[in-house]
Scaffold this motif. Structure first.
Motif, short mmCIF file in Angstrom:
data_model
loop_
_atom_site.label_atom_id
_atom_site.label_comp_id
_atom_site.label_asym_id
_atom_site.label_seq_id
_atom_site.Cartn_x
_atom_site.Cartn_y
_atom_site.Cartn_z
N ALA A 280 -3.56 11.43 -6.18
CA ALA A 280 -2.54 11.05 -7.16
C ALA A 280 -1.68 12.25 -7.55
CB ALA A 280 -3.20 10.45 -8.40
N GLN A 281 -0.39 11.98 -7.72
CA GLN A 281 0.56 12.99 -8.18
C GLN A 281 1.22 12.50 -9.47
OE1 GLN A 281 3.34 13.37 -4.97
NE2 GLN A 281 1.89 14.35 -3.59
N ASP A 282 1.76 13.42 -10.22
CA ASP A 282 2.50 13.07 -11.44
C ASP A 282 3.92 12.69 -11.03
OD1 ASP A 282 3.32 12.68 -14.01
OD2 ASP A 282 3.47 14.82 -14.50
N VAL A 283 4.07 11.47 -10.53
CA VAL A 283 5.34 10.98 -10.00
C VAL A 283 5.75 9.74 -10.76
CG1 VAL A 283 6.46 9.98 -7.97
CG2 VAL A 283 4.92 11.91 -7.69
N ASP A 284 7.00 9.71 -11.19
CA ASP A 284 7.55 8.50 -11.80
C ASP A 284 7.87 7.52 -10.69
OD1 ASP A 284 8.89 6.53 -13.14
OD2 ASP A 284 10.54 7.79 -13.84
N PRO A 285 7.20 6.34 -10.64
CA PRO A 285 7.48 5.39 -9.57
C PRO A 285 8.96 5.02 -9.46
CG PRO A 285 5.53 4.73 -10.79
CD PRO A 285 6.16 5.86 -11.55
N ALA A 286 9.67 5.01 -10.57
CA ALA A 286 11.09 4.65 -10.55
C ALA A 286 11.93 5.69 -9.83
CB ALA A 286 11.60 4.46 -11.98
N SER A 287 11.38 6.87 -9.61
CA SER A 287 12.14 7.92 -8.92
C SER A 287 12.03 7.81 -7.40
CB SER A 287 11.67 9.30 -9.36
OG SER A 287 10.35 9.57 -8.91
N VAL A 288 11.09 6.99 -6.91
CA VAL A 288 10.89 6.91 -5.46
C VAL A 288 10.94 5.48 -4.92
CG1 VAL A 288 9.62 9.07 -5.27
CG2 VAL A 288 8.37 6.95 -5.74
N LEU A 289 10.69 4.46 -5.77
CA LEU A 289 10.62 3.08 -5.31
C LEU A 289 11.80 2.27 -5.84
CD1 LEU A 289 6.82 2.43 -5.91
CD2 LEU A 289 7.93 3.05 -3.76
N VAL A 290 12.21 1.27 -5.08
CA VAL A 290 13.32 0.41 -5.51
C VAL A 290 12.91 -0.36 -6.76
CG1 VAL A 290 14.28 0.21 -3.18
CG2 VAL A 290 12.63 -1.49 -4.00
N PRO A 291 13.85 -0.64 -7.65
CA PRO A 291 13.49 -1.30 -8.92
C PRO A 291 12.86 -2.67 -8.75
CG PRO A 291 15.88 -1.10 -8.69
CD PRO A 291 15.28 -0.28 -7.60
N GLU A 292 13.15 -3.34 -7.64
CA GLU A 292 12.61 -4.70 -7.44
C GLU A 292 11.09 -4.73 -7.33
OE1 GLU A 292 16.82 -4.71 -5.86
OE2 GLU A 292 15.09 -3.35 -5.80
N VAL A 293 10.44 -3.60 -7.03
CA VAL A 293 8.99 -3.60 -6.87
C VAL A 293 8.29 -2.99 -8.08
CG1 VAL A 293 9.24 -3.46 -4.38
CG2 VAL A 293 8.81 -1.37 -5.67
N LEU A 294 9.03 -2.66 -9.12
CA LEU A 294 8.41 -2.08 -10.32
C LEU A 294 7.95 -3.19 -11.26
CD1 LEU A 294 10.82 0.90 -11.03
CD2 LEU A 294 8.70 0.88 -9.71
N ARG A 295 6.82 -2.98 -11.89
CA ARG A 295 6.23 -3.96 -12.78
C ARG A 295 6.61 -3.66 -14.22
NH1 ARG A 295 0.97 -3.30 -11.46
NH2 ARG A 295 0.56 -1.95 -13.23
N ALA A 296 7.05 -4.69 -14.93
CA ALA A 296 7.38 -4.54 -16.35
C ALA A 296 6.10 -4.43 -17.17
CB ALA A 296 8.21 -5.73 -16.81
N ASP A 297 6.20 -3.87 -18.35
CA ASP A 297 5.03 -3.74 -19.23
C ASP A 297 4.44 -5.12 -19.51
OD1 ASP A 297 5.42 -1.04 -19.35
OD2 ASP A 297 6.47 -1.06 -21.27
N GLY A 298 3.14 -5.25 -19.28
CA GLY A 298 2.46 -6.51 -19.56
C GLY A 298 2.59 -7.56 -18.48
N GLU A 299 3.35 -7.27 -17.42
CA GLU A 299 3.55 -8.25 -16.36
C GLU A 299 2.33 -8.32 -15.45
OE1 GLU A 299 6.85 -9.28 -12.86
OE2 GLU A 299 6.78 -7.29 -13.79
#
Length: 210
Positions: free
Chosen positions: A162-181
């Motif tokens: 694991a790295q300290d990486v913000d997923p939004a900095s490397v992955l397209v927004p369509e695959v990011l999960r909203a809080d509680g989703e």
């Protein structure tokens, strides 16, 4: 696959592994059955979906005696899917492994995204893992990366990779999960929605920014 190939017995397959220098520790847990052996290099124009009868090999898996290039993605989702053994380098758009995945690569792996979910797997890469993004659930970590892991890693903190990486900095927004989703694939990589991630790979859409 278009390359000339033939089914080989387990003993014949092991003899090939020994000639190419694949360590016994890599293949000792494969099924001791026949394998669909292809002389390399091999190029596949589309996806290599190990869950589909149309593309799945005969026997217990595919062995490529050389390099394998897949213009699309390599996908394994179900249990009991065939193994993929590459006695050279592997290049693909993406690799998505889940369920009873078995991937052995004597050389290096080069992909846009390398994705792993679930626990029942045998994944050994003796060379480098060169991915723009590696996305792992907490129950999946490669058994071996013998070389260097290049690129960003999005994974729970419990994994050594694991790295300290913000997923939004490397992955397209369509695959990011909203809080509680909720995520029906039970994918626990930080902020990643595994279901939508797999859907985009199945549709041939990019999952990594840039």
């Amino acid at each position: 696959m278009d390359a000339q190939h033939g089914a080989q017995s387990w003993d014949e397959t092991v003899a090939l592994f020994e000639r190419r220098g694949l360590p016994e520790s890599s293949y000792e847990n494969l099924y001791e059955e026949s394998y669909d052996v292809h002389p390399g290099p091999v190029a596949i124009a589309g996806d290599l979906d190990l869950d589909l009868d149309a593309t799945a090999p005969s026997g217990a898996g595919i062995v490529v005696d050389g390099d394998l290039t897949v213009e699309g993605s390599i996908v394994n989702v179900d249990d009991g899917c065939p193994a993929v053994v590459v006695l050279g380098d592997l290049r693909a758009a993406n690799v998505y492994l889940e369920g009873d995945a078995k991937l052995l690569v004597l050389g290096s792996v080069t992909v846009d995204a390398f994705i792993g979910n679930m626990t029942d797997k045998l994944v050994m890469i003796h060379g480098d893992l060169r991915a723009r993004a590696t996305v792992l659930s907490g129950e999946f970590s490669p058994d071996l990366v013998g070389g260097t892991l290049h690129g960003a890693v999005v994974a729970p903190a419990c994994l050594d990779l694991a790295q300290d990486v913000d997923p939004a900095s490397v992955l397209v927004p369509e695959v990011l999960r909203a809080d509680g989703e909720d995520d029906w694939r039970s994918f626990d990589a930080p902020r990643v929605h595994g279901g939508r991630l797999l859907n985009r790979i199945d549709e041939g859409l990019p999952v990594v920014l840039g």
